[in-house]
Design an enzyme around this catalytic site. Structure first.
Site, PDB file in Angstrom:
ATOM      1  N   LYS A 173       0.868  -1.174   0.000  1.00 40.20           N
ATOM      2  CA  LYS A 173       0.000   0.000   0.000  1.00 40.20           C
ATOM      3  C   LYS A 173       0.906   1.225   0.000  1.00 40.20           C
ATOM      4  O   LYS A 173       1.377   1.689   1.040  1.00 40.20           O
ATOM      5  CB  LYS A 173      -0.917   0.005   1.226  1.00 40.20           C
ATOM      6  CG  LYS A 173      -2.240   0.780   1.044  1.00 40.20           C
ATOM      7  CD  LYS A 173      -2.086   2.268   0.796  1.00 40.20           C
ATOM      8  CE  LYS A 173      -1.684   3.017   2.040  1.00 40.20           C
ATOM      9  NZ  LYS A 173      -1.597   4.519   1.779  1.00 40.20           N
ATOM     10  N   CYS A 281      13.421  10.182   8.339  1.00 42.36           N
ATOM     11  CA  CYS A 281      13.388   9.884   9.770  1.00 42.36           C
ATOM     12  C   CYS A 281      14.769   9.863  10.388  1.00 42.36           C
ATOM     13  O   CYS A 281      14.900   9.789  11.608  1.00 42.36           O
ATOM     14  CB  CYS A 281      12.660   8.563  10.027  1.00 42.36           C
ATOM     15  SG  CYS A 281      13.402   7.146   9.199  1.00 42.36           S
ATOM     16  N   GLU A 381       8.986  16.891  16.055  1.00 39.73           N
ATOM     17  CA  GLU A 381       9.580  16.522  14.776  1.00 39.73           C
ATOM     18  C   GLU A 381       9.114  17.524  13.719  1.00 39.73           C
ATOM     19  O   GLU A 381       7.920  17.665  13.454  1.00 39.73           O
ATOM     20  CB  GLU A 381       9.172  15.110  14.365  1.00 39.73           C
ATOM     21  CG  GLU A 381       9.789  14.687  13.039  1.00 39.73           C
ATOM     22  CD  GLU A 381       9.422  13.273  12.635  1.00 39.73           C
ATOM     23  OE1 GLU A 381      10.262  12.595  12.010  1.00 39.73           O
ATOM     24  OE2 GLU A 381       8.295  12.840  12.934  1.00 39.73           O
TER      25      GLU A 381
END
Length: 488
Positions: A173, A281, A381
């Protein structure tokens, strides 16, 4: 305008959903394609195909399964430039960054080709008189990957080649923001001539994700994204009896000690902070100087100002746009937050203008100094090209500050002291540690680690962790008596 399809049971088919959304080039706002926001029926069709495909694939010898991966490696290498251009168009990266992403994807295919050895079990003879015991590994069943937007070509390959080599069927996906890359790769993978149902792709967003988390046929789920969504995926998936690995967000700190090489450190740090426009990340986010900091501050400022922002296929461009206009607005608001909390802008990348790309989601490199360590920006973040620069007196204080954070994805240190490097390696609470390294990205043989709110689960992507994740162990204890042999 191309309407993207699902790939199910060896065929390209339309989604059952009529909800179509534009796929935009973040540098130009050009509509590249229309992606369906799929539904539960799409997932049900893919799960049914994966279930059927699994029955044949699990009984295919591992030595034969990896032959498909050897061929896949060649296909990806031969088409790496074309795939990289697609990555640039839909994600905004530079071409060099996109090519590097594909190199890492191919590394994982190569590593998974060693599955005949990696999947081996264990054997003990005569655990008691005449009794042997051994452990074998068998595949889980149909598994799925819910991929993020920031590495449309690489992250799926933290999981896919290992899942296939271990004997599982697979459902991909891709992110609805960047569906073209995996659609292209799956189209190329048709050349492998895999058994029907072994490889499937479903387009979609939240409804598709929920259907994957709920479908009983799907046994394992791999996810990469924000921590809030990772927590949701892990909680809901595991509550439905699935094995889940969910990589979350990060706030990656970097300590710079006074004995660090200034020129090398500033260049590596700048590449870490602003590579992929900060949308990864493992991007360095908070740079912590210890002691005297004038030279490193000036070097970082100069390097940030000289970094060229623009469209990733243009020459000499070093940084592209952020993914969406909403992301740009969010990053701007976080910069404003840092200023409101008392930080000072040393380099201001807001309202960046790129000639010929006036509609792009561009933010130039930004540096904010002296944000409060207990403020919101220090804990959030950003996922954009923003460097937060803070100054701390001692390495002890710096490590305490790092360990007080809720994330634990990566932490790095720059120093020429082996003693301080060893101390940092031992004490820093993060899953990926860099010593004189700006992006501590594990190669394919090692797991992509993560601690605290940066990871939910037990087994990470890549390496031996991936083999553990995509197999279940079966222990066999058996006895064969000589007297039985005489009876037959």
């Amino acid at each position: 305008m191309e309407k993207l399809q699902n790939y199910i049971n060896g065929r390209w088919v339309d989604s059952h959903s009529d909800h179509l959304v534009d796929v935009l080039n973040p540098a130009t706002q050009e509509v590249l394609a229309k992606v369906p926001y799929g539904n539960a029926q799409d997932v049900a069709d893919a799960a049914a195909a994966a279930h059927e495909g699994f029955q044949e694939w699990r009984n295919t010898p591992v030595s034969k399964r990896v032959q498909y991966l050897f061929k896949l490696k060649t296909i990806l290498e031969d088409n790496a430039d074309d795939i990289a251009r697609t990555i640039v168009l839909e994600s905004g990266k530079t071409f060099i960054e996109a090519k590097a992403e594909m190199v890492r994807a191919i590394e994982n295919v190569e590593n998974a080709c060693g599955m005949p050895t990696l999947i081996q079990g264990e054997f003990s003879e005569d655990i008691a008189k005449g009794i042997d015991e051994y452990m074998i590994r068998q595949p889980l069943g149909p598994c799925a990957c819910i991929a993020p937007f920031n590495f449309p070509g690489m992250i799926t390959f933290w999981f896919l080649p290992y899942a296939l080599a271990c004997g599982n069927s697979y459902i991909i996906k891709p992110s609805e923001k960047v569906p073209l890359t995996m659609t292209k790769i799956v189209a190329l993978m048709e050349q492998l001539d895999l058994p029907k149902g072994v490889l499937n792709l479903v387009q979609g967003a939240r409804e598709t994700v929920d259907a994957i988390l709920e479908h009983p046929v799907i046994k394992g789920i791999s996810f990469v994204g924000s921590s809030n969504v990772a927590r949701y995926v892990y909680s809901k998936g595991s509550a439905n009896g699935k094995r889940v690995q969910a990589q979350g967000g990060a706030k990656n700190p970097v300590i710079v000690l006074p004995d660090a090489d200034i020129d090398m450190t500033s260049q590596i740090v700048i590449d870490s902070v602003y590579g992929c426009a900060g949308q990864r990340c493992l991007a360095a986010s908070t740079i912590i100087t210890v002691g005297e900091h004038k030279d490193i501050t000036e070097s970082l400022v100069e390097s940030a100002r000289n970094r060229k922002t623009g469209f990733g296929l243009d020459s000499d461009v070093q940084m592209g746009p952020v993914i969406t206009a909403e992301s740009k607005t969010r990053v701007h608001s976080l910069i404003d937050k840092g200023l409101h909390e008392g930080g000072r802008v040393l380099v201001d990348g807001r309202n960046a203008k790129v000639d010929g790309y006036e509609k792009g989601n561009f933010i130039a490199p930004t540096i904010i100094e002296d944000i409060p360590l207990d403020g919101e920006l220090a804990a959030t973040e950003i996922f954009g090209p923003v460097l937060s620069l803070v100054h701390i007196n001692t390495i002890e204080e710096a490590i305490r500050f790092i360990n007080s954070g809720k994330y634990g994805n990566m932490a790095c240190i720059f120093t020429s002291s082996g003693l301080n490097a060893r101390r940092f390696r031992h004490e820093a609470e993060a899953g990926n540690i860099g010593i004189n390294i700006g992006v501590a990205a594990p190669v394919a043989q090692f797991p992509f680690s993560g601690w605290k709110d940066s990871f939910y689960g037990d087994l990470h992507g890549q390496g031996k962790h991936a083999v553990e994740f995509f197999t279940q162990t079966k222990v066999v204890i058996e006895r064969w008596l000589k007297e039985w042999n005489r009876k037959f």
